[in-house]
Design an enzyme around this catalytic site. Structure first.
Site, PDB file in Angstrom:
ATOM      1  CE1 TYR A  85     -21.488  -0.406  28.790  1.00 32.94           C
ATOM      2  CE2 TYR A  85     -19.173   0.233  28.875  1.00 32.94           C
ATOM      3  CZ  TYR A  85     -20.218  -0.412  28.236  1.00 32.94           C
ATOM      4  OH  TYR A  85     -19.993  -1.058  27.057  1.00 32.94           O
ATOM      5  CE  LYS A 107      11.688  -4.952  35.914  1.00 30.70           C
ATOM      6  NZ  LYS A 107      12.022  -5.522  37.233  1.00 30.70           N
TER       7      LYS A 107
HETATM    8  C1  LIG Z   1      12.739  -4.436  37.855  1.00 28.25           C
HETATM    9  C2  LIG Z   1      14.065  -4.717  38.478  1.00 28.25           C
HETATM   10  C3  LIG Z   1      15.061  -3.709  38.492  1.00 28.25           C
HETATM   11  C4  LIG Z   1      14.772  -2.273  38.127  1.00 28.25           C
HETATM   12  O1  LIG Z   1      14.035  -1.702  39.184  1.00 28.25           O
HETATM   13  P1  LIG Z   1      13.548  -0.176  39.207  1.00 28.25           P
HETATM   14  O2  LIG Z   1      12.919  -0.029  40.533  1.00 28.25           O
HETATM   15  O3  LIG Z   1      12.587  -0.048  38.093  1.00 28.25           O
HETATM   16  O4  LIG Z   1      14.740   0.693  39.023  1.00 28.25           O
HETATM   17  C5  LIG Z   1      16.323  -4.072  38.923  1.00 28.25           C
HETATM   18  N1  LIG Z   1      16.584  -5.332  39.353  1.00 28.25           N
HETATM   19  C6  LIG Z   1      15.636  -6.303  39.394  1.00 28.25           C
HETATM   20  C7  LIG Z   1      15.987  -7.652  39.879  1.00 28.25           C
HETATM   21  C8  LIG Z   1      14.345  -6.027  38.962  1.00 28.25           C
HETATM   22  O5  LIG Z   1      13.405  -6.985  39.007  1.00 28.25           O
END
Ligand SMILES: *Cc1c(COP(=O)(O)O)cnc(C)c1O
Length: 349
Positions: A244, A35
């Site tokens: 800044y 994702k």
């Molecule tokens: C983001 C997510 C993962 C992966 O998690 P990591 O901690 O990055 O390994 C797996 N399952 C769900 C439902 C998630 O939202």
């Protein structure tokens, strides 16, 4: 070229996937969570490298990401959508063969009415109270849901990065009760859960962060290198300010390099006067405030004029940098800006 260069080692990502896969039994499938544009690293090249390494199931947060991913990897691998089936998702789910993880009775109804016979999964809440059906809800609709032949039933751990947290065992028990006697493959663990041990693995794991070289997967190979070009250098006398708000004042004569990257590129403002960059092995402190497109670095001690400095490299991991900025590797990676030139090594790239 004045944008920074983010170099992504696809072989390291593949190696991290294999290492996480090797931690569970051969009967446990290791999916890949990619994702948020593969945590900022670029979903197309990352997905293709993982598919080559052997990943057969990918997971994304929302249907739009699933659509982009399907374009990148073509037909074949399963694509799970954690947000399930939202209004407006039907065409993407149907046309691009995405598998929504249905989070509620409402989503289940929408899915079977819009796309009868289309693959689906179920997401259950085992205590995190974020996504998925509650235990009571699941008990009420379970017999209907199981007739739809879900491909997977999953839940997510809230405290997996703290192995001793009692929440882990509580969720394990709750999930175990909810999936008992369903005959459907099940999945509870992301990266942190894989490290908790085999009772957390069920039939599939879904690592994300560990693939990208960050905690809680301590043994991960580093994946990202980020080099920022020096636009200009200048000499300051004692008492002159930088940036800044004049938050940094030279205490002696100082050489300052101005680099092309700032908070618009994910170098969050909390790094101001905190982070360190590297000229090969030599640390150079970031001084003054991070601005939108620029940072300023003290290079007085260098015996040369560097053309670029690294902010992610073998001397400084994603987690090191995150710590300097008061955040976590996840946020550091997913903040990496769109302006960087992304270069890929390995993976047949
Ligand atoms: C983001 C997510 C993962 C992966 O998690 P990591 O901690 O990055 O390994 C797996 N399952 C769900 C439902 C998630 O939202």
């Amino acid at each position: 070229m004045s944008t920074g260069t983010l170099t992504v080692d696809l072989d390291a990502i593949a190696a991290n996937w294999r290492a996480l896969d090797a931690m569970s039994a051969a009967t446990v499938e290791t999916a890949a969570t990619i994702k948020a544009d593969a945590y900022g690293l670029g979903v197309g090249p990352v997905a293709r490298a993982l598919a080559q390494a052997g990943a057969r199931t990918f997971a994304v947060a929302v249907a739009e990401e699933g659509a982009a991913l399907r374009d990148a990897i073509g037909p074949g691998p399963a694509i799970l959508v954690y947000s399930g089936h939202m209004a407006g998702d039907t065409d993407m789910i149907g046309d691009l063969d995405l598998t929504p993880m249905l989070n509620s009775v409402e989503q289940m109804t929408r899915h079977v009415e819009a796309l009868p016979g289309h693959p689906l999964g179920i997401q259950l809440d085992s205590g995190m109270n974020r996504l998925g059906m509650e235990p009571e809800e699941w008990a009420a609709v379970r017999h209907i849901a199981l007739r739809l032949k879900p491909k997977l039933i999953m839940s997510h751990l809230a405290c997996a990065d703290e192995p001793d947290h009692p929440m882990n065992a509580q969720q394990l028990q709750q999930f175990g009760e909810m999936v008992a006697d369903t005959g459907v493959p099940s999945s509870l663990s992301a990266t942190g859960g894989i490290l908790l041990g085999s009772q957390y693995h069920f039939d599939m794991t879904r690592p994300g962060i560990g693939l990208y070289g960050a905690l809680p997967f301590e043994a991960a190979q580093p994946v990202a290198r980020l080099s920022l070009p020096v636009i200009q250098t200048r000499e300051l006398e004692e008492g002159e300010p930088v940036g800044y708000g004049n938050t940094w004042i030279a205490e002696a004569s100082t050489r300052i390099a101005t680099l092309s990257a700032g908070y618009a590129d994910g170098l969050i403002r909390a790094m101001s006067n905190q982070a360190v960059l590297f000229a090969d092995d030599e640390p150079c402190p970031l001084v003054g405030r991070v601005s939108m497109d620029l940072i300023t670095v003290d290079i007085s001690h260098l015996d040369r004029e560097p053309r670029q400095l690294d902010i992610l490299c073998s001397k400084q991991s994603v987690d090191d940098l995150a710590e300097a900025a008061g955040t976590i590797g996840y946020e550091m990676l997913t903040s990496l800006g769109a302006r960087y030139t992304r270069r890929y090594t390995g993976g047949g790239a």
